[in-house]
Write an enzyme that holds these catalytic residues in place. Sequence first.
Site, PDB file in Angstrom:
ATOM      1  N   MET A  12       0.853  -1.185  -0.126  1.00 27.02           N
ATOM      2  CA  MET A  12       0.049  -0.010  -0.016  1.00 27.02           C
ATOM      3  C   MET A  12       1.024   1.201   0.063  1.00 27.02           C
ATOM      4  O   MET A  12       0.502   2.537   0.403  1.00 27.02           O
ATOM      5  CB  MET A  12      -0.968   0.091   1.297  1.00 27.02           C
ATOM      6  CG  MET A  12      -1.767  -1.031   1.191  1.00 27.02           C
ATOM      7  SD  MET A  12      -3.583  -0.799   1.895  1.00 27.02           S
ATOM      8  CE  MET A  12      -2.890  -0.552   3.734  1.00 27.02           C
ATOM      9  N   GLY A  13       2.194   1.243  -0.498  1.00 23.09           N
ATOM     10  CA  GLY A  13       2.958   2.192  -0.535  1.00 23.09           C
ATOM     11  C   GLY A  13       3.402   2.697   0.892  1.00 23.09           C
ATOM     12  O   GLY A  13       3.586   1.876   1.936  1.00 23.09           O
ATOM     13  N   ALA A  14       4.257   4.071   0.834  1.00 26.86           N
ATOM     14  CA  ALA A  14       4.815   4.396   2.257  1.00 26.86           C
ATOM     15  C   ALA A  14       5.656   3.464   2.701  1.00 26.86           C
ATOM     16  O   ALA A  14       5.935   2.941   3.890  1.00 26.86           O
ATOM     17  CB  ALA A  14       3.713   4.572   3.375  1.00 26.86           C
ATOM     18  N   LYS A  21       5.004  -9.852   9.361  1.00 24.86           N
ATOM     19  CA  LYS A  21       4.514  -8.862  10.234  1.00 24.86           C
ATOM     20  C   LYS A  21       2.940  -9.153  10.453  1.00 24.86           C
ATOM     21  O   LYS A  21       2.122  -9.171  11.489  1.00 24.86           O
ATOM     22  CB  LYS A  21       4.866  -7.618  10.263  1.00 24.86           C
ATOM     23  CG  LYS A  21       4.520  -6.723  11.391  1.00 24.86           C
ATOM     24  CD  LYS A  21       4.932  -5.193  11.249  1.00 24.86           C
ATOM     25  CE  LYS A  21       3.766  -4.502  10.254  1.00 24.86           C
ATOM     26  NZ  LYS A  21       2.429  -4.381  10.970  1.00 24.86           N
ATOM     27  N   ASP A  22       2.593  -9.171   9.255  1.00 23.34           N
ATOM     28  CA  ASP A  22       0.804  -9.622   9.168  1.00 23.34           C
ATOM     29  C   ASP A  22       0.538 -11.172   8.945  1.00 23.34           C
ATOM     30  O   ASP A  22       0.134 -11.611   7.874  1.00 23.34           O
ATOM     31  CB  ASP A  22       0.298  -8.680   7.795  1.00 23.34           C
ATOM     32  CG  ASP A  22       0.564  -7.325   8.164  1.00 23.34           C
ATOM     33  OD1 ASP A  22      -0.098  -6.807   8.944  1.00 23.34           O
ATOM     34  OD2 ASP A  22       1.362  -6.658   7.254  1.00 23.34           O
ATOM     35  N   GLY A  29      11.308  -3.165   5.361  1.00 19.12           N
ATOM     36  CA  GLY A  29      10.291  -4.193   5.244  1.00 19.12           C
ATOM     37  C   GLY A  29       9.778  -4.488   3.783  1.00 19.12           C
ATOM     38  O   GLY A  29      10.086  -5.629   3.367  1.00 19.12           O
ATOM     39  N   HIS A  30       9.215  -3.602   3.292  1.00 21.20           N
ATOM     40  CA  HIS A  30       8.868  -3.789   1.762  1.00 21.20           C
ATOM     41  C   HIS A  30      10.185  -4.102   0.937  1.00 21.20           C
ATOM     42  O   HIS A  30      10.201  -4.824   0.138  1.00 21.20           O
ATOM     43  CB  HIS A  30       8.143  -2.642   1.099  1.00 21.20           C
ATOM     44  CG  HIS A  30       7.068  -2.131   2.127  1.00 21.20           C
ATOM     45  ND1 HIS A  30       6.735  -1.205   3.032  1.00 21.20           N
ATOM     46  CD2 HIS A  30       5.700  -2.604   2.098  1.00 21.20           C
ATOM     47  CE1 HIS A  30       5.522  -1.065   3.318  1.00 21.20           C
ATOM     48  NE2 HIS A  30       5.142  -1.918   3.061  1.00 21.20           N
ATOM     49  N   MET A  38       8.821  -2.666  11.582  1.00 18.02           N
ATOM     50  CA  MET A  38       8.732  -2.129  10.716  1.00 18.02           C
ATOM     51  C   MET A  38       7.316  -1.644  10.215  1.00 18.02           C
ATOM     52  O   MET A  38       6.821  -2.986   9.848  1.00 18.02           O
ATOM     53  CB  MET A  38       9.806  -1.807   9.525  1.00 18.02           C
ATOM     54  CG  MET A  38      11.048  -1.625  10.009  1.00 18.02           C
ATOM     55  SD  MET A  38      12.206  -0.957   8.736  1.00 18.02           S
ATOM     56  CE  MET A  38      13.966  -0.801   9.657  1.00 18.02           C
ATOM     57  N   SER A  39       6.794  -0.501  10.144  1.00 20.01           N
ATOM     58  CA  SER A  39       5.371  -0.385   9.451  1.00 20.01           C
ATOM     59  C   SER A  39       5.123   0.771   9.160  1.00 20.01           C
ATOM     60  O   SER A  39       5.776   1.858   9.658  1.00 20.01           O
ATOM     61  CB  SER A  39       4.522  -0.843  10.741  1.00 20.01           C
ATOM     62  OG  SER A  39       3.039  -0.297  10.503  1.00 20.01           O
TER      63      SER A  39
HETATM   64  O1  PAF Z   1      -0.115  -5.708   3.751  1.00 16.03           O
HETATM   65  C1  PAF Z   1      -0.523  -5.020   2.805  1.00 16.03           C
HETATM   66  O2  PAF Z   1       0.274  -3.679   2.508  1.00 16.03           O
HETATM   67  C2  PAF Z   1      -1.911  -4.924   2.209  1.00 16.03           C
HETATM   68  O3  PAF Z   1      -2.710  -5.518   3.143  1.00 16.03           O
HETATM   69  C3  PAF Z   1      -1.947  -5.503   1.052  1.00 16.03           C
HETATM   70  C4  PAF Z   1      -1.479  -7.076   1.101  1.00 16.03           C
HETATM   71  C5  PAF Z   1      -0.951  -4.790   0.032  1.00 16.03           C
HETATM   72  C6  PAF Z   1      -3.205  -5.640   0.359  1.00 16.03           C
HETATM   73  O4  PAF Z   1      -3.889  -4.161   0.172  1.00 16.03           O
END
Ligand code: PAF
Length: 285
Positions: free
Chosen positions: A34-36, A153-154, A40-41, A188-189
């Site tokens: 979802m950007g930002a 993390k999720d 971690g990403h 990280m979030s």
């Molecule tokens: O984890 C996230 O950032 C969101 O839940 C995802 C998996 C991109 C779905 O919108």
Amino acid sequence: MAEDLDIVRTVAELRQRVKYWRDQGLSVAFVPTMGALHEGHLTLVRVGLELADRVVASVFVNPTQFGANEDLSKYPRQEAKDAELLAGAGCALMFAPGVEEMYPAGFATTVTVAGVSEGLCGTVRPGHFAGVATVVTKLLLQCLPDIALFGEKDWQQLAVIRRLACDLDIPARIVGVPTVREPDGVAMSSRNAYLSPEDRARAPALYAALQAVAAGLREGRGAAELCHRASADLLAAGFHAVDYVEVRDAATLAPVEHLAAPARILAAARLGGARLIDNIGVEKG
Ligand code: PAF
């Protein structure tokens, strides 16, 4: 922005780029976000590059996974910076659709995953996992990657996505990547940006609480008592509400009282303007 990153905004363009690579015999990894973006990403992108020839990342703040009183309008958005970060990490393509591209007029389908969506964040955020499951199903079918990477993390979200990919025969391998932490243990979030400096200093108590539960479980103590103590510790550390601290089976998310199979300790708690979630694994040992 590094010149190697292309940005596309339509499903047709995304499919065209992925087909071009496939025709060359190249494999594709996909990182939905979802950007930002944070480290971690970017770790997901780097792991994707180890497992596939090209990495595609999506940046889409998905409205259907936010409840009416949640932070959709204030969710951090920084597309140009995200593109720079993705380019630097070696991502080849950023898919940044608008809401109309993902949910055109007449859109009427929702994907719900029973079992693993229930309890934990599913109780506190009704409808959240249906929104996640719907958008992730769409993104996976739009991109049709060989591999899709998600952060541990999720953990509950990862379980939901594994279930839907299996049940709907989506031909992508779902890979979970360990949580990236700050030096003081904070996961990280993108939502850490909501923390004031004072609250940021309190945030490590969440990871500490999870570790205390893990230590107690390994000593043979019961989950209920340990989680109760952890909630009290979080409130004492300055969190203003605890949504849950629970121990669940790592794969099925069934409740666990004493350690037998690999388990996961999961927590969500509110600190200032942020709702923080975290989890760690624990095994008998
Ligand atoms: O984890 C996230 O950032 C969101 O839940 C995802 C998996 C991109 C779905 O919108």
